[in-house]
Design a protein around this motif. Sequence first.
Motif, PDB file in Angstrom:
ATOM      1  N   GLN A   1      12.877  20.684 -16.042  1.00  0.00           N
ATOM      2  CA  GLN A   1      12.884  19.219 -16.145  1.00  0.00           C
ATOM      3  C   GLN A   1      13.226  18.574 -14.809  1.00  0.00           C
ATOM      4  O   GLN A   1      12.598  17.594 -14.383  1.00  0.00           O
ATOM      5  CB  GLN A   1      13.877  18.775 -17.212  1.00  0.00           C
ATOM      6  CG  GLN A   1      13.484  19.150 -18.630  1.00  0.00           C
ATOM      7  CD  GLN A   1      14.521  18.704 -19.637  1.00  0.00           C
ATOM      8  OE1 GLN A   1      15.241  17.736 -19.444  1.00  0.00           O
ATOM      9  NE2 GLN A   1      14.611  19.434 -20.747  1.00  0.00           N
ATOM     10  N   SER A   2      14.222  19.119 -14.132  1.00  0.00           N
ATOM     11  CA  SER A   2      14.638  18.579 -12.837  1.00  0.00           C
ATOM     12  C   SER A   2      13.528  18.710 -11.804  1.00  0.00           C
ATOM     13  O   SER A   2      13.268  17.776 -11.031  1.00  0.00           O
ATOM     14  CB  SER A   2      15.894  19.316 -12.367  1.00  0.00           C
ATOM     15  OG  SER A   2      16.295  18.861 -11.091  1.00  0.00           O
TER      16      SER A   2
ATOM     17  N   CYS B   1      10.281  18.900 -12.405  1.00  0.00           N
ATOM     18  CA  CYS B   1       9.207  17.964 -12.762  1.00  0.00           C
ATOM     19  C   CYS B   1       9.558  16.541 -12.348  1.00  0.00           C
ATOM     20  O   CYS B   1       8.711  15.785 -11.859  1.00  0.00           O
ATOM     21  CB  CYS B   1       8.936  18.033 -14.264  1.00  0.00           C
ATOM     22  SG  CYS B   1       8.160  19.575 -14.795  1.00  0.00           S
ATOM     23  N   LYS B   2      10.800  16.162 -12.562  1.00  0.00           N
ATOM     24  CA  LYS B   2      11.238  14.816 -12.176  1.00  0.00           C
ATOM     25  C   LYS B   2      11.123  14.618 -10.670  1.00  0.00           C
ATOM     26  O   LYS B   2      10.673  13.570 -10.193  1.00  0.00           O
ATOM     27  CB  LYS B   2      12.676  14.597 -12.627  1.00  0.00           C
ATOM     28  CG  LYS B   2      13.210  13.192 -12.335  1.00  0.00           C
ATOM     29  CD  LYS B   2      14.623  13.016 -12.876  1.00  0.00           C
ATOM     30  CE  LYS B   2      15.133  11.611 -12.602  1.00  0.00           C
ATOM     31  NZ  LYS B   2      16.528  11.426 -13.121  1.00  0.00           N
TER      32      LYS B   2
ATOM     33  N   TYR C   1       7.107  15.506 -18.246  1.00  0.00           N
ATOM     34  CA  TYR C   1       7.676  16.605 -19.042  1.00  0.00           C
ATOM     35  C   TYR C   1       7.906  16.044 -20.439  1.00  0.00           C
ATOM     36  O   TYR C   1       8.747  15.167 -20.628  1.00  0.00           O
ATOM     37  CB  TYR C   1       8.978  17.077 -18.408  1.00  0.00           C
ATOM     38  CG  TYR C   1       9.658  18.244 -19.105  1.00  0.00           C
ATOM     39  CD1 TYR C   1       9.582  19.523 -18.581  1.00  0.00           C
ATOM     40  CD2 TYR C   1      10.395  18.059 -20.272  1.00  0.00           C
ATOM     41  CE1 TYR C   1      10.221  20.600 -19.190  1.00  0.00           C
ATOM     42  CE2 TYR C   1      11.037  19.116 -20.899  1.00  0.00           C
ATOM     43  CZ  TYR C   1      10.949  20.381 -20.356  1.00  0.00           C
ATOM     44  OH  TYR C   1      11.591  21.432 -20.970  1.00  0.00           O
TER      45      TYR C   1
ATOM     46  N   CYS D   1       3.620  20.929 -24.220  1.00  0.00           N
ATOM     47  CA  CYS D   1       4.800  20.097 -24.427  1.00  0.00           C
ATOM     48  C   CYS D   1       5.823  20.902 -25.214  1.00  0.00           C
ATOM     49  O   CYS D   1       5.496  21.931 -25.807  1.00  0.00           O
ATOM     50  CB  CYS D   1       4.450  18.798 -25.156  1.00  0.00           C
ATOM     51  SG  CYS D   1       3.934  19.026 -26.880  1.00  0.00           S
TER      52      CYS D   1
END
Length: 463
Positions: A421-422, A424-425, A431, A381
């Motif tokens: 992040q994008s 993972c989304k 995330y 994380c």
Amino acid sequence: MSDNLHGVFWGKPTTGTQTLIAMGRGGQKRDVIASDRSRAGSDVLTWAEISRHVTNNDRWIVIGGEVYDVTEWSKKHPGGPRLIGHYAGQDATDAFGAFHNNGDHVRKFLKPLHVGSVEGYTDNDLDKDFRELKSTAVKMGWFQPSYTFYTLVVGHVVLFQVLTYMVLHWFDVTWWSVLLSLACFTIAQSQAGWTQHDFGHLSVFKHSWLDHGVHHFLIGIIMGASSSWWNHMHYQHHAKPNVINKDPDVRLEQLFVVGDEMPKTVAKKKKKSMPFNLQHKYFFALGPPLLYPVYFQIMLFRHMITRRLWNELTYSMVFYISYIYLFVPKLGFFGAVAMYFAMRCLESHWFTWVSQSNHIPMTVRSDQSLPWLVMQLNATCDIEKSPFNDWFTGHLNFQIEHHLFPTMPRHNLYKVAPLVQSLCKKHGIPYTVKPLLQSFVDIVRSLKVSGEMWKEAYEEIHS
């Protein structure tokens, strides 16, 4: 495992014992059993066949859909045989790419190890998207270091190391000058730890021998430790983070149980053990205070001596001899020893709280042969970005990005974070980003939860 992730996993067996990560040059094929030799001749191998080659004496790995017999080469591998062994019988494509800036060059030396091709091998959408993301990062220049940044970082390490002695030289020995010197010493050693990490990952210079040279200087002469010991331990961690029996950072069952699988396993195997239901309390006494002053001190010297790494032992002795020469006249023998171990204790707190905040509260499981992105996100994380957090953690507050791209210079990790992040989304992968203090609290909280799971399983089994 959530249903929305099943589509991104390889449809291959999850068996395998010890694993891989960095391939180098050379190596030679070993004889394989007759049935496999005949199949290898057809150049097409199934995952069922590949997954049988997972022992110390018989290791196959897959890179880009091609199968390689690394049994003999693993013994010569610069990262050690365990590193390669961790991916035996598995797809090591993204692990290979993550640890080699010169992948095309290294692939030339894989040819003598080639066994065949994987039947029906294709890249899934997640793998394609991740590799496209990495390609974008390369094009954006995020794998290029700032030499100004690293000059300042190394310079501030050396400055605090020098101030450690100069404070006592300028102001003589008083209680406040000793405390100020101790503070400088702790900062120098802790920041040297974060800085050697960059050079150990070969993320600074274009030529690896330069990275290795600075790494020896920082971890050996400045810190008194061993570069090969660090490589041996740390690269295994990166290869299979939070994977039981593969990541050395979670081989803790003598003192602690972590995650939701280890507590139950330990409860079944051991009738006598630590009172793990109290581990969130004794962690404060046995964890951060003792990791550096006791465990690391013993293990790094054991590593250098048993493996006859006399050059590394010489580098480390430069640190200890210099310390004795400079500080014993100022503090006396016992005073110098006391200051050294006080510094190591403070450094140990700094390192333990930072490093474990990214991992211990996350998933800790046996190997499931997960794709690179999923495995790293399960185990890591991030901590919120701020000037203090960046400095205090050596930019390892961007632990997710560092694990995905270990050779990316640390000052660029925040740049790639929005793209990660994008991605993972898009694929439904959690995330996680936390405040710094919350991440510390979560270490203790997760230890408490795991300890209670152990107690419940232990009482059920042994009652």
